[in-house]
Structure formats: C-alpha cells, structure tokens
Design a protein around this motif. Structure first.
Motif, short mmCIF file in Angstrom:
data_model
loop_
_atom_site.label_atom_id
_atom_site.label_comp_id
_atom_site.label_asym_id
_atom_site.label_seq_id
_atom_site.Cartn_x
_atom_site.Cartn_y
_atom_site.Cartn_z
N LEU A 76 0.83 -1.20 0.00
CA LEU A 76 0.00 0.00 0.00
C LEU A 76 0.87 1.25 0.00
O LEU A 76 0.51 2.26 -0.58
N ASP A 77 2.03 1.17 0.66
CA ASP A 77 3.00 2.25 0.65
C ASP A 77 2.51 3.51 1.35
O ASP A 77 2.40 4.58 0.73
N PRO A 78 2.20 3.43 2.66
CA PRO A 78 1.74 4.63 3.37
C PRO A 78 2.78 5.75 3.41
O PRO A 78 2.44 6.92 3.55
N ASP A 79 4.06 5.40 3.21
CA ASP A 79 5.11 6.42 3.19
C ASP A 79 4.91 7.40 2.04
O ASP A 79 5.36 8.52 2.08
N ALA A 80 4.25 6.93 0.99
CA ALA A 80 4.03 7.79 -0.18
C ALA A 80 2.67 8.47 -0.11
O ALA A 80 2.15 8.93 -1.12
N ASP A 81 2.09 8.50 1.09
CA ASP A 81 0.80 9.16 1.30
C ASP A 81 -0.33 8.52 0.51
O ASP A 81 -1.27 9.20 0.10
N VAL A 82 -0.21 7.22 0.27
CA VAL A 82 -1.30 6.50 -0.40
C VAL A 82 -1.95 5.62 0.67
O VAL A 82 -1.42 4.57 1.03
N LEU A 83 -3.06 6.06 1.19
CA LEU A 83 -3.69 5.36 2.30
C LEU A 83 -4.89 4.53 1.86
O LEU A 83 -5.55 3.91 2.67
N CYS A 84 -5.16 4.51 0.57
CA CYS A 84 -6.33 3.82 0.04
C CYS A 84 -5.90 2.85 -1.05
O CYS A 84 -5.14 3.21 -1.96
N ILE A 85 -6.36 1.61 -0.97
CA ILE A 85 -5.99 0.59 -1.96
C ILE A 85 -6.48 0.98 -3.36
O ILE A 85 -5.78 0.78 -4.35
N THR A 86 -7.67 1.55 -3.43
CA THR A 86 -8.21 1.97 -4.74
C THR A 86 -7.30 3.00 -5.41
O THR A 86 -7.01 2.92 -6.61
N GLU A 87 -6.83 3.97 -4.62
CA GLU A 87 -5.92 4.99 -5.16
C GLU A 87 -4.60 4.37 -5.59
O GLU A 87 -4.03 4.73 -6.62
N ARG A 88 -4.11 3.43 -4.79
CA ARG A 88 -2.85 2.74 -5.13
C ARG A 88 -2.98 2.01 -6.47
O ARG A 88 -2.09 2.07 -7.32
N ALA A 103 -0.75 -5.46 -0.77
CA ALA A 103 -0.61 -5.88 0.64
C ALA A 103 -0.73 -4.65 1.52
O ALA A 103 -0.09 -3.64 1.27
N ARG A 104 -1.52 -4.71 2.54
CA ARG A 104 -1.70 -3.60 3.47
C ARG A 104 -0.94 -3.90 4.74
O ARG A 104 -1.22 -4.90 5.37
N ASN A 105 -0.09 -3.07 5.19
CA ASN A 105 0.53 -1.90 4.59
C ASN A 105 1.77 -2.31 3.82
O ASN A 105 2.29 -1.59 3.00
N ALA A 106 2.25 -3.52 4.13
CA ALA A 106 3.38 -4.11 3.42
C ALA A 106 3.25 -5.62 3.54
O ALA A 106 2.55 -6.14 4.42
N LEU A 107 3.92 -6.33 2.65
CA LEU A 107 3.77 -7.78 2.60
C LEU A 107 4.15 -8.47 3.91
O LEU A 107 3.63 -9.52 4.24
N CYS A 180 -6.70 -10.13 8.16
CA CYS A 180 -5.69 -9.94 7.10
C CYS A 180 -6.37 -10.06 5.74
O CYS A 180 -6.09 -10.97 4.96
N PRO A 181 -7.29 -9.13 5.44
CA PRO A 181 -8.06 -9.24 4.20
C PRO A 181 -7.24 -9.14 2.92
O PRO A 181 -7.64 -9.67 1.89
N SER A 182 -6.10 -8.45 2.95
CA SER A 182 -5.33 -8.34 1.70
C SER A 182 -4.74 -9.69 1.30
O SER A 182 -4.66 -10.01 0.11
N ALA A 183 -4.34 -10.52 2.28
CA ALA A 183 -3.85 -11.87 1.96
C ALA A 183 -4.99 -12.73 1.45
O ALA A 183 -4.84 -13.52 0.51
N SER A 184 -6.16 -12.58 2.06
CA SER A 184 -7.33 -13.32 1.62
C SER A 184 -7.71 -12.95 0.18
O SER A 184 -8.02 -13.81 -0.65
N TYR A 185 -7.64 -11.67 -0.13
CA TYR A 185 -7.92 -11.19 -1.49
C TYR A 185 -6.93 -11.81 -2.48
O TYR A 185 -7.32 -12.25 -3.56
N CYS A 186 -5.66 -11.84 -2.10
CA CYS A 186 -4.62 -12.39 -2.97
C CYS A 186 -4.93 -13.85 -3.31
O CYS A 186 -4.91 -14.25 -4.47
N VAL A 187 -5.23 -14.65 -2.29
CA VAL A 187 -5.52 -16.07 -2.50
C VAL A 187 -6.75 -16.25 -3.40
O VAL A 187 -6.73 -17.00 -4.37
N GLU A 188 -7.80 -15.52 -3.07
CA GLU A 188 -9.05 -15.64 -3.82
C GLU A 188 -8.86 -15.26 -5.29
O GLU A 188 -9.30 -15.99 -6.20
#
Length: 199
Positions: A76-88, A103-107, A180-188
């Motif tokens: 997701l890269d919060p360091d780059a001020d991207v706090l939303c997966i859709t924006e990323r 991956a939120r916020n990192a793998l 950990c929904p981002s991992a679940s999303y990845c698998v699905e």
C-alpha cells in the motif's frame, strides 16, 4: 494451466514469488505456472510503481516471456501518502496487467498473520497478532517481536527467504486470519485467475 509472470515491488516480494513453496502452491491450488524470472519484474518500489513505468515493464515481459497473465504484487506504501488501496491501484494502472494485489501496509503483515509460522520462528506457542495489517511498518513489528524473543531477523530479504523456507510460511494460513483481508484477497483472486484458464 495458466502461465503467469509477476511484477513485484521489492525484495521481500521477490523472495515469496520465487520460493519453491509459492511456485508449488500456484500450480497445485490455482492452476498457475510461474514463468520468467521474478527479478526481471522487480520495480524496486517507491516511485517506480507508477502506470507509465509498469506499462513499459509489462509490455517487455509479455514480449520476453509470453505469459497468459501478468500479476502485480505491491505494498500500500503509506510512506508515499497512499492510504487507500483503490488509489494505489489507480497509480499502478491496468494496461497489460491482469491482476493487481496490494498488501496492506506491506507484505510483511502477511508474515505476522501466519500464526503457526510466527510461533515457530519466535519459539512461542502462545504468540498471536490480532491485527497484522494495523502496523504501518510491519517489518518494524517483526523486528520488535524478534528482539523480544532474542531472534533478530537480520536483513529483510534474508528474513523473508528463511521465514518462507524454514518456518514454512503459508499464504493460505495468513489469508485465513480474520484480520488480514489483503492476503485473503490475494488467494481468492489468484485462484480465480487460474480457474479462468480451465474454462
């Protein structure tokens, strides 16, 4: 069998994608064969994960390896001020790309979510991380847990490689964590991507 190439953000992602575990899991559970060298798809993070650069890299990989699909795995890269997966995902773009997993916020949050692997690494049968994706810097959380257990993780890529191999990190276990929904999303989504090739 769907042939896939991955574009990744950095070294931790490379260690996951090129691991024997992940390649076997992709084939067995998703019907996906990994082709190409994950290092060829390493964007090295930060400003490189933008639509213009990814489009050129994806086009190069399509010509070089001829995959059926290209998957992008990024933080997701919060360091780059991207706090939303859709924006990323918007910044990453979609041209020549079939699936984007963030991956939120990192793998490394996925490592925290695999309770069994974490218990093995820390030698602590009671360990449980209730909200692995709440850490803005999950790598720092891993270092802190390791320090408290006298299990210094070393370098990030070295830790990722050993954690996947020696502690037998399992993406499906991480995905089964209730927070950990981002991992679940990845698998699905990877399973859906592979199943498309069977129809």
């Amino acid at each position: 069998m769907v042939k896939a190439s991955f574009i990744v953000e950095g070294q931790t992602e490379i260690e996951l994608v090129r691991s024997d575990y992940f390649k076997k899991w992709l084939m067995q559970y998703c019907g996906i064969e990994l082709i190409g060298n994950p290092k060829d798809g390493n964007c090295k993070g930060k400003g490189n994960m933008c639509a213009a650069k990814l489009e050129a890299l994806a086009e190069k990989i399509r010509k070089q390896d001829a995959p059926d699909v290209i998957v992008v795995l990024a933080d997701l890269d919060p360091d780059a001020d991207v706090l939303c997966i859709t924006e990323r995902k918007k910044r990453i773009g979609s041209r020549h790309i079939d699936l984007v997993v963030i991956a939120r916020n990192a793998l490394e949050a996925w490592f925290l979510a695999d309770t069994e692997a974490m218990r093995s690494w820390l030698r602590d049968g009671q360990f449980y991380e209730p909200v692995p994706e709440s850490h803005m810097q999950p790598w720092d959380a891993l270092k802190n847990y390791g320090k408290a257990a006298n299990r210094g993780p070393g370098s990030k890529p070295g830790f990722a490689r050993k954690f996947i191999r020696d502690q037998r990190f399992d993406l499906e276990r991480a995905a089964s964590h209730e927070n950990c929904p981002s991992a679940s999303y990845c698998v699905e989504k990877l399973k859906q991507l592979g199943n498309k090739g069977k129809s």
